[in-house]
Design an enzyme around this catalytic site. Structure first.
Site, PDB file in Angstrom:
ATOM      1  N   ASP A 136       0.860  -1.196   0.000  1.00  0.00           N
ATOM      2  CA  ASP A 136       0.000   0.000   0.000  1.00  0.00           C
ATOM      3  C   ASP A 136       0.896   1.247   0.000  1.00  0.00           C
ATOM      4  OD1 ASP A 136      -2.359  -1.454   0.090  1.00  0.00           O
ATOM      5  OD2 ASP A 136      -2.287  -1.647   2.268  1.00  0.00           O
ATOM      6  N   THR A 208       0.449 -10.991  -9.901  1.00  0.00           N
ATOM      7  CA  THR A 208      -0.466 -10.889  -8.748  1.00  0.00           C
ATOM      8  C   THR A 208      -1.676 -10.027  -9.139  1.00  0.00           C
ATOM      9  OG1 THR A 208       0.426  -8.865  -7.785  1.00  0.00           O
ATOM     10  CG2 THR A 208       1.539 -10.936  -7.189  1.00  0.00           C
ATOM     11  N   GLU A 211      -0.734  -6.420  -9.648  1.00  0.00           N
ATOM     12  CA  GLU A 211       0.155  -6.343 -10.811  1.00  0.00           C
ATOM     13  C   GLU A 211      -0.692  -6.424 -12.093  1.00  0.00           C
ATOM     14  OE1 GLU A 211       2.867  -9.551 -10.516  1.00  0.00           O
ATOM     15  OE2 GLU A 211       4.298  -8.713 -11.925  1.00  0.00           O
TER      16      GLU A 211
HETATM   17  C1  LIG Z   1      -2.067  -3.391  -2.420  1.00  0.00           C
HETATM   18  S1  LIG Z   1      -2.357  -4.905  -1.641  1.00  0.00           S
HETATM   19  C2  LIG Z   1      -1.344  -6.035  -2.589  1.00  0.00           C
HETATM   20  C3  LIG Z   1      -1.817  -7.465  -2.478  1.00  0.00           C
HETATM   21  C4  LIG Z   1      -0.985  -8.496  -3.227  1.00  0.00           C
HETATM   22  N1  LIG Z   1       0.363  -8.564  -2.728  1.00  0.00           N
HETATM   23  C5  LIG Z   1      -0.976  -8.229  -4.717  1.00  0.00           C
HETATM   24  O1  LIG Z   1       0.102  -7.917  -5.254  1.00  0.00           O
HETATM   25  O2  LIG Z   1      -2.030  -8.359  -5.331  1.00  0.00           O
HETATM   26  C6  LIG Z   1      -1.421  -4.735  -0.135  1.00  0.00           C
HETATM   27  C7  LIG Z   1      -1.685  -5.849   0.860  1.00  0.00           C
HETATM   28  O3  LIG Z   1      -0.825  -5.674   1.968  1.00  0.00           O
HETATM   29  C8  LIG Z   1      -1.559  -5.838   3.183  1.00  0.00           C
HETATM   30  N2  LIG Z   1      -0.851  -5.020   4.174  1.00  0.00           N
HETATM   31  C9  LIG Z   1      -0.874  -3.666   4.273  1.00  0.00           C
HETATM   32  N3  LIG Z   1      -0.062  -3.261   5.264  1.00  0.00           N
HETATM   33  C10 LIG Z   1       0.488  -4.378   5.802  1.00  0.00           C
HETATM   34  C11 LIG Z   1       1.404  -4.615   6.874  1.00  0.00           C
HETATM   35  N4  LIG Z   1       1.916  -3.597   7.566  1.00  0.00           N
HETATM   36  N5  LIG Z   1       1.749  -5.887   7.168  1.00  0.00           N
HETATM   37  C12 LIG Z   1       1.210  -6.924   6.462  1.00  0.00           C
HETATM   38  N6  LIG Z   1       0.336  -6.757   5.442  1.00  0.00           N
HETATM   39  C13 LIG Z   1      -0.017  -5.507   5.106  1.00  0.00           C
HETATM   40  C14 LIG Z   1      -2.956  -5.375   2.843  1.00  0.00           C
HETATM   41  O4  LIG Z   1      -3.930  -5.926   3.695  1.00  0.00           O
HETATM   42  C15 LIG Z   1      -3.099  -5.867   1.401  1.00  0.00           C
HETATM   43  O5  LIG Z   1      -3.587  -7.186   1.352  1.00  0.00           O
END
Ligand SMILES: C[S@@+](CC[C@H](N)C(=O)[O-])C[C@H]1O[C@@H](n2cnc3c(N)ncnc32)[C@H](O)[C@@H]1O
Length: 358
Positions: A136, A208, A211
């Site tokens: 994020d 992903t 992506e």
């Molecule tokens: C933008 S999404 C990307 C999901 C996946 N990796 C993809 O590429 O489709 C970011 C993911 O990171 C998780 N996330 C955000 N901050 C995090 C943290 N501090 N620790 C673990 N997971 C986190 C969110 O819940 C979300 O599922």
């Protein structure tokens, strides 16, 4: 069950308890399934060999979203133990269902922020690969503290990587890529595996969800690949539980008087933020709802101020098990602050025993 018993002993109605637990729901770990774990219920550090039933290289994905890349990792590395870290309960459930459906034995998903897991669950130099896909971005500068990629968290990742271990990152946001490139360049424990700061294609990986969205919308993606070198980096020890804090008081006050005088208050001491939020009245005890934000962990928990059954005029202030709290330095500070306030409520109040680290 332990929570309910504790509350009944303290003289709280089930209704009142339900209200308190509902308020704290986000921090109350569910009872996870076989593949789903919770950082608040694991030992610190976690015993990964016991959890997986075998000691094998550890591969970690941070923020796995729908879990597709985790399954890809598991397929690519049948010889490793694969751990996914996520904060979204929905993502954890979806990924777990996929893991069960495919019958994969060597993946576990952990409900935890990456920051908490890296500091509390993993010993230094124990992870072979860390994968981060499309973190994020938290664009607004007032939210920059929430970004995954920042100095302290990257230092924790480097500390946890084994020598020769790999760190892979992908993003579709050029500003985030530029910020990461700068951070990596300032990190002596890592060696770039690419000829440039990043590349726009990384063969051999699956696409992903995020992506795929970027590629469909014609936005380029930026891929990073680093290797842990042999340079010494600052030692970042595993943060373990402290002993359970408690204070025993002799007091002329009834706990109802303490609740009646309570007013919410906040403290910030050495990067620890503590909010004493609410006080609730029970028959034999008062409950205090407390929020504690530390550098590596946030906790929303309940402190119990309970009459000592065989010692009339005495009370114990201690941690309740509601929300499955862990006794960190911040929790000790919160008990000390509340204890200090209670002690100051009446001139005859006396602290008989103080088991709190300040
Ligand atoms: C933008 S999404 C990307 C999901 C996946 N990796 C993809 O590429 O489709 C970011 C993911 O990171 C998780 N996330 C955000 N901050 C995090 C943290 N501090 N620790 C673990 N997971 C986190 C969110 O819940 C979300 O599922």
């Amino acid at each position: 069950m332990q929570v309910v018993l504790e509350a009944i002993i303290a003289g709280f109605s089930v209704r009142m308890l339900a209200i308190i637990i509902r308020r704290m729901d986000a921090n109350t770990p569910s009872s996870p399934g076989l593949h789903q774990l919770n950082v608040m219920r694991l030992s610190w550090p976690a015993d990964w060999s016991r959890i997986f039933g075998e000691q094998r290289p550890l591969i970690v994905e941070i923020g796995f979203g729908n879990g597709a890349y985790l399954l890809h990792l598991a397929e690519r590395r049948p010889d490793a133990n694969i751990i996914g870290l996520e904060i979204s309960s929905r993502s954890l459930d979806i990924a777990e269902q996929k893991i069960i459906k495919r019958g994969v034995q060597h993946i576990r998903v952990v409900h935890s922020t990456a920051e908490t897991a890296l500091h509390h669950l993993f010993e230094p130099a124990t992870i072979e690969e860390i994968h981060i896909n499309f973190p994020d971005p938290w664009f607004k500068s007032r939210h920059s503290g929430r970004r995954l990629m920042q100095r302290a968290t990257l230092d924790a990742m480097v500390s946890r990587l084994a020598h020769g271990g790999r760190l892979y990152l992908a993003t579709d946001i050029i500003e985030y890529a530029a910020m990461c490139a700068e951070l990596f360049a300032e990190t002596s424990g890592l060696e770039n595996q690419l000829q440039t700061a990043w590349v726009n294609q990384m063969p051999g990986r699956i696409v992903t969800k995020y992506e795929g969205k970027a590629l469909r919308e014609g936005r380029p993606c930026y891929y990073f690949a680093y290797r842990r070198n042999h340079e010494t980096v600052p030692h970042i020890p595993v943060i373990k539980d402290l002993e359970m804090p408690h204070i025993i008081f002799k007091t002329a006050l009834h706990h109802d008087d303490v609740v009646a005088q309570f007013e919410p208050r906040s403290y910030s001491i050495n990067e620890v933020h503590i909010k004493l939020m609410n006080a609730y009245r029970g028959e034999r005890a008062a409950l205090f709802e407390v929020y504690i934000k530390e550098a590596t962990i946030d906790q929303h928990l309940v402190l119990l101020f309970a009459a000592r059954e065989k010692h009339p005029g005495e009370y114990t202030l201690k941690l309740s098990s509601i929300g499955h709290p862990r006794p960190t330095a911040g929790v000790h500070q919160a008990v000390a602050l509340l204890g200090e306030w209670i002690a100051g409520l009446h001139p005859e109040n006396e602290i008989l025993k103080n088991k709190v680290r300040t």
